[in-house]
Motif scaffolding. Structure first.
Motif, PDB file in Angstrom:
ATOM      1  N   TYR A  23       0.771  -1.217   0.124  1.00 56.17           N
ATOM      2  CA  TYR A  23      -0.217   0.172  -0.046  1.00 56.17           C
ATOM      3  C   TYR A  23       0.868   1.406   0.101  1.00 56.17           C
ATOM      4  CZ  TYR A  23      -3.025   3.469   1.750  1.00 56.17           C
ATOM      5  OH  TYR A  23      -3.759   4.740   1.970  1.00 56.17           O
ATOM      6  N   VAL A  24       1.709   1.360   0.680  1.00 55.64           N
ATOM      7  CA  VAL A  24       2.727   2.499   0.957  1.00 55.64           C
ATOM      8  C   VAL A  24       3.646   2.554  -0.465  1.00 55.64           C
ATOM      9  CG1 VAL A  24       4.673   3.521   2.151  1.00 55.64           C
ATOM     10  CG2 VAL A  24       2.904   2.447   3.333  1.00 55.64           C
ATOM     11  N   TYR A  25       4.010   1.826  -0.761  1.00 48.69           N
ATOM     12  CA  TYR A  25       4.731   1.730  -2.232  1.00 48.69           C
ATOM     13  C   TYR A  25       3.934   2.292  -3.254  1.00 48.69           C
ATOM     14  CZ  TYR A  25       7.719   0.586  -6.199  1.00 48.69           C
ATOM     15  OH  TYR A  25       8.461   0.769  -7.126  1.00 48.69           O
ATOM     16  N   ARG A  26       2.788   1.717  -3.499  1.00 48.14           N
ATOM     17  CA  ARG A  26       1.823   2.211  -4.549  1.00 48.14           C
ATOM     18  C   ARG A  26       1.460   3.735  -4.270  1.00 48.14           C
ATOM     19  NH1 ARG A  26      -1.538  -2.029  -7.535  1.00 48.14           N
ATOM     20  NH2 ARG A  26      -0.343  -3.998  -7.003  1.00 48.14           N
ATOM     21  N   LYS A  27       1.395   4.188  -2.942  1.00 49.59           N
ATOM     22  CA  LYS A  27       1.173   5.334  -2.706  1.00 49.59           C
ATOM     23  C   LYS A  27       2.175   6.323  -3.093  1.00 49.59           C
ATOM     24  CE  LYS A  27      -0.305   8.388   1.104  1.00 49.59           C
ATOM     25  NZ  LYS A  27      -0.648   8.354   2.917  1.00 49.59           N
ATOM     26  N   PHE A  29       4.753   5.694  -5.427  1.00 51.26           N
ATOM     27  CA  PHE A  29       5.248   5.404  -6.658  1.00 51.26           C
ATOM     28  C   PHE A  29       5.573   6.544  -7.515  1.00 51.26           C
ATOM     29  CE2 PHE A  29       4.800   3.715 -11.124  1.00 51.26           C
ATOM     30  CZ  PHE A  29       5.983   2.668 -11.063  1.00 51.26           C
ATOM     31  N   ALA A  30       4.598   7.549  -7.527  1.00 50.81           N
ATOM     32  CA  ALA A  30       4.767   8.866  -8.587  1.00 50.81           C
ATOM     33  C   ALA A  30       6.016   9.383  -7.871  1.00 50.81           C
ATOM     34  CB  ALA A  30       3.588   9.672  -8.238  1.00 50.81           C
ATOM     35  N   LEU A  31       6.367   9.768  -6.669  1.00 49.00           N
ATOM     36  CA  LEU A  31       7.264  10.324  -6.129  1.00 49.00           C
ATOM     37  C   LEU A  31       8.757   9.522  -6.455  1.00 49.00           C
ATOM     38  CD1 LEU A  31       6.016  11.529  -2.684  1.00 49.00           C
ATOM     39  CD2 LEU A  31       6.551  12.871  -4.503  1.00 49.00           C
ATOM     40  N   HIS A  32       8.540   8.270  -6.403  1.00 51.32           N
ATOM     41  CA  HIS A  32       9.901   7.373  -6.522  1.00 51.32           C
ATOM     42  C   HIS A  32      10.368   7.721  -7.974  1.00 51.32           C
ATOM     43  CE1 HIS A  32       8.826   4.249  -3.410  1.00 51.32           C
ATOM     44  NE2 HIS A  32       9.038   5.477  -2.756  1.00 51.32           N
ATOM     45  N   LYS A  33       9.372   7.923  -8.957  1.00 57.15           N
ATOM     46  CA  LYS A  33       9.791   8.183 -10.402  1.00 57.15           C
ATOM     47  C   LYS A  33      10.496   9.533 -10.390  1.00 57.15           C
ATOM     48  CE  LYS A  33       6.398   5.624 -13.036  1.00 57.15           C
ATOM     49  NZ  LYS A  33       5.372   5.617 -14.166  1.00 57.15           N
ATOM     50  N   ILE A  34      10.025  10.420  -9.836  1.00 59.25           N
ATOM     51  CA  ILE A  34      10.748  11.975  -9.592  1.00 59.25           C
ATOM     52  C   ILE A  34      12.305  11.766  -9.196  1.00 59.25           C
ATOM     53  CG2 ILE A  34      10.433  14.050  -8.947  1.00 59.25           C
ATOM     54  CD1 ILE A  34       7.567  13.849  -9.270  1.00 59.25           C
ATOM     55  N   HIS A  35      12.315  11.160  -7.832  1.00 58.84           N
ATOM     56  CA  HIS A  35      13.218  11.297  -6.693  1.00 58.84           C
ATOM     57  C   HIS A  35      14.582  10.209  -7.065  1.00 58.84           C
ATOM     58  CE1 HIS A  35      11.586  14.709  -4.770  1.00 58.84           C
ATOM     59  NE2 HIS A  35      10.432  14.211  -4.568  1.00 58.84           N
TER      60      HIS A  35
END
Length: 63
Positions: A23-27, A29-35
């Motif tokens: 749940y936390v990873y999916r939440k 996910f958009a930030l992971h692509k940026i940072h």
């Protein structure tokens, strides 16, 4: 070794922990692509370095 209650608790804990992590990873996910854009390159470089160390170790051991 472990009581039945301990095994049940461990099983429920593992299932809940994995569900929360997904749940936390999916939440985020958009930030992971940026940072973390270049993190895969770093991971592959690190794995390649470890493999290289093992190859050198095997080569020197057989010499």
């Amino acid at each position: 070794m472990f009581s039945k209650g301990q095994l049940i608790f461990a099983g429920i804990f593992v299932v809940c922990f994995i569900a929360i992590m997904i749940y936390v990873y999916r939440k985020d996910f958009a930030l992971h692509k940026i940072h973390y854009k270049g993190s895969l390159k770093v991971l592959f470089g690190f794995i390649l370095f470890i493999i290289l160390l093992f190859i050198i170790k095997i080569y020197l051991k057989n010499k």
